[in-house]
Write a protein that holds these residues in place. Structure first.
Motif, PDB file in Angstrom:
ATOM      1  N   CYS A  86       0.833  -1.216   0.000  1.00  0.00           N
ATOM      2  CA  CYS A  86       0.000   0.000   0.000  1.00  0.00           C
ATOM      3  C   CYS A  86       0.862   1.259   0.000  1.00  0.00           C
ATOM      4  CB  CYS A  86      -0.920   0.010   1.217  1.00  0.00           C
ATOM      5  SG  CYS A  86      -2.072  -1.369   1.268  1.00  0.00           S
ATOM      6  N   GLY A  87       2.032   1.183   0.642  1.00  0.00           N
ATOM      7  CA  GLY A  87       2.900   2.340   0.689  1.00  0.00           C
ATOM      8  C   GLY A  87       3.762   2.485  -0.545  1.00  0.00           C
ATOM      9  N   PHE A  91       2.390   3.638  -4.445  1.00  0.00           N
ATOM     10  CA  PHE A  91       2.945   4.988  -4.607  1.00  0.00           C
ATOM     11  C   PHE A  91       3.748   5.090  -5.902  1.00  0.00           C
ATOM     12  CE2 PHE A  91       6.525   7.947  -3.896  1.00  0.00           C
ATOM     13  CZ  PHE A  91       5.828   9.117  -3.637  1.00  0.00           C
ATOM     14  N   TYR A  95       2.263   7.549  -8.751  1.00  0.00           N
ATOM     15  CA  TYR A  95       2.800   8.904  -8.695  1.00  0.00           C
ATOM     16  C   TYR A  95       4.168   9.110  -9.328  1.00  0.00           C
ATOM     17  CZ  TYR A  95      -1.025   9.567  -5.413  1.00  0.00           C
ATOM     18  OH  TYR A  95      -2.262   9.635  -4.843  1.00  0.00           O
ATOM     19  N   ILE A 241      -2.846   1.499   7.316  1.00  0.00           N
ATOM     20  CA  ILE A 241      -3.141   1.850   5.918  1.00  0.00           C
ATOM     21  C   ILE A 241      -3.250   3.364   5.747  1.00  0.00           C
ATOM     22  CG2 ILE A 241      -4.843   1.707   4.064  1.00  0.00           C
ATOM     23  CD1 ILE A 241      -5.508  -1.122   5.075  1.00  0.00           C
ATOM     24  N   VAL A 242      -4.081   4.004   6.586  1.00  0.00           N
ATOM     25  CA  VAL A 242      -4.379   5.421   6.403  1.00  0.00           C
ATOM     26  C   VAL A 242      -3.232   6.310   6.881  1.00  0.00           C
ATOM     27  CG1 VAL A 242      -5.930   7.299   7.055  1.00  0.00           C
ATOM     28  CG2 VAL A 242      -6.855   5.043   6.513  1.00  0.00           C
ATOM     29  N   VAL A 246      -0.475   5.665   3.565  1.00  0.00           N
ATOM     30  CA  VAL A 246      -0.919   6.813   2.776  1.00  0.00           C
ATOM     31  C   VAL A 246      -0.305   8.121   3.281  1.00  0.00           C
ATOM     32  CG1 VAL A 246      -2.908   8.152   2.017  1.00  0.00           C
ATOM     33  CG2 VAL A 246      -3.054   5.659   2.105  1.00  0.00           C
ATOM     34  N   TRP A 250       3.205   8.202   1.383  1.00  0.00           N
ATOM     35  CA  TRP A 250       2.842   9.033   0.228  1.00  0.00           C
ATOM     36  C   TRP A 250       3.097  10.518   0.511  1.00  0.00           C
ATOM     37  CZ3 TRP A 250      -2.403   7.044  -2.124  1.00  0.00           C
ATOM     38  CH2 TRP A 250      -2.292   5.668  -2.395  1.00  0.00           C
TER      39      TRP A 250
END
Length: 405
Positions: A86-87, A91, A95, A241-242, A246, A250
């Motif tokens: 997820c990271g 990413f 991006y 996660i958040v 993220v 991110w």
């Protein structure tokens, strides 16, 4: 030879290598952009190693086995896989193109393009604080493992590790950290799996851990219980996660830098994807299982059960059970991981403080020479703040939570 003496010898050799890397790469630093972006000439293999080096950091060395001990195997793996997939992986895929093409050296610089100057200022200040927290987290992670291995005074270890990080990073910036990233990951690729295989040969494989795990079901229960799922409090899957993947990954300037320093968008994207895979297979899984061996076969040594070893000091304690030379190498791999990522955090924080605060708000007319000088002064100031944060109660676990916040 005493294990502490062996460790000192290897540590001195390691520090000599760091300083040599800094002095050799210093010739490539002529302005502040060279200092923080390595001239935008980083290739796919080198950037993969660099991103792996951030992942195989003091945070992972301490929290992967630590969360496994506290919450079972899925607790440790859940944390590591959320970070890697997820990271890093997402990413890179989402991006890399846009960051590399934006031309912005820092995340706050882009946010001014997208929103306004006030947004840039707020994000710049909070980013510096967050990266100081990550730097402190890595310093304390290194201290935990050295203390568990040697039994030395924690404050003295903190001061030494901190001095090494600041002096090394001060010399030549990202070029030097990129060189040492390669050294660090090469050590880790050998030492971490070797540590796991030695433990497996001594105690048995996963079935042996499961059979001797006294805290419930090894897969999802540790000495604290099961890792919470959707709770807002730290730690939990939702929080990882958040807030971690993220917000912290991110929204972290040194991940932005790891894209911006690449030769092309393709290099940036591929290196983040490759790094995520390597991290899970080579580092996160073995480190979680090392935590499993600690909880299964040395539970009485843990502070959770009345002992003296913190769960975050597992890697250092396990190192002390091997012969002196290999044990010292195991700890040095953790120290190298911590120093590499702490150095990157220091650079990320100084880059934001210099470009987004000093050059923009304090001295907009600063020339290249002045900006480079200020980058190094700011790094020293950040070092002082970070040293204070290293005294934060709760060790790496709560410093990591502080950085998430």
């Amino acid at each position: 030879m005493d294990s502490n003496v062996v460790f000192i010898i290897i540590f001195v050799i390691f520090c000599a290598f760091l300083m040599s890397a800094g002095l050799i790469s210093k010739r490539g630093v002529k302005e502040s952009s060279d200092f923080v972006l390595a001239g935008r000439e980083i290739s796919t293999p080198i950037n993969t190693v660099g991103v792996c080096a951030i992942g195989f950091a003091g945070t992972t060395v301490t929290l992967a086995p630590g969360f496994t001990i506290q919450y079972g195997l899925l607790g440790g793996l859940g944390w590591g896989c959320i970070y890697a997939v997820c990271g890093l992986l997402i990413f890179g895929l989402l991006y890399a193109n846009f960051i590399r093409r934006s031309g912005a050296q820092t995340l706050p610089e882009f946010l001014e393009m997208r929103y306004d100057g006030h947004t840039r200022s707020v994000v710049a200040i909070t980013s510096v604080i967050g990266m100081c927290g990550i730097m402190a987290n890595n310093v304390v992670s290194s201290v935990d493992n050295i203390a568990a291995f040697t039994g030395w005074n924690r404050l003295a270890i903190t001061a030494i590790i901190f001095a090494v990080i600041i002096v090394f990073t001060f010399v030549s910036g990202l070029w030097a950290t990129t060189i040492t990233d390669l050294f660090q990951v090469l050590i880790g690729v050998i030492v971490v799996p070797a540590t796991f295989f030695l433990l497996a040969g001594k105690f048995g494989w996963l079935d042996a851990i499961t059979a001797n795990w006294s805290a419930g079901n090894f897969m999802n229960e540790g000495f604290v219980g099961a890792l919470p799922g959707m709770k807002f409090t730290y730690p939990s899957i939702f929080n990882f996660i958040v807030c971690f993947a993220v917000a912290l990954v991110w929204g972290n300037n040194y991940y932005w830098m790891k894209v911006a320093n690449c030769r092309s968008e393709k290099v940036a994207r591929n290196s983040f994807v490759a790094a995520a895979i390597v991290l899970i297979v080579v580092f996160v899984l073995p480190l979680c299982l090392i935590g499993g061996y600690m909880g299964a076969f040395y539970p009485d040594k843990l502070t959770l059960n009345g002992g003296t070893v913190l769960p975050t000091g597992t890697y250092g304690f396990i190192a002390s059970t091997f012969i002196s030379l290999f044990g010292a190498l195991v700890v040095i791999s953790a120290v190298a991981a911590s120093i590499s990522t702490a150095s990157t955090s220091a650079l990320g924080a100084s880059a934001v403080a210099n470009r987004d605060i000093y050059q923009r708000l304090i001295n907009p007319k600063a020339d290249a020479k002045t900006s480079l000088k200020m980058s190094k002064i700011i790094m020293l100031l950040i070092g002082v703040v970070t040293f204070v944060l290293c005294q934060f109660p709760g060790g790496p676990t709560y410093l990591f939570a502080f950085a998430n916040c």
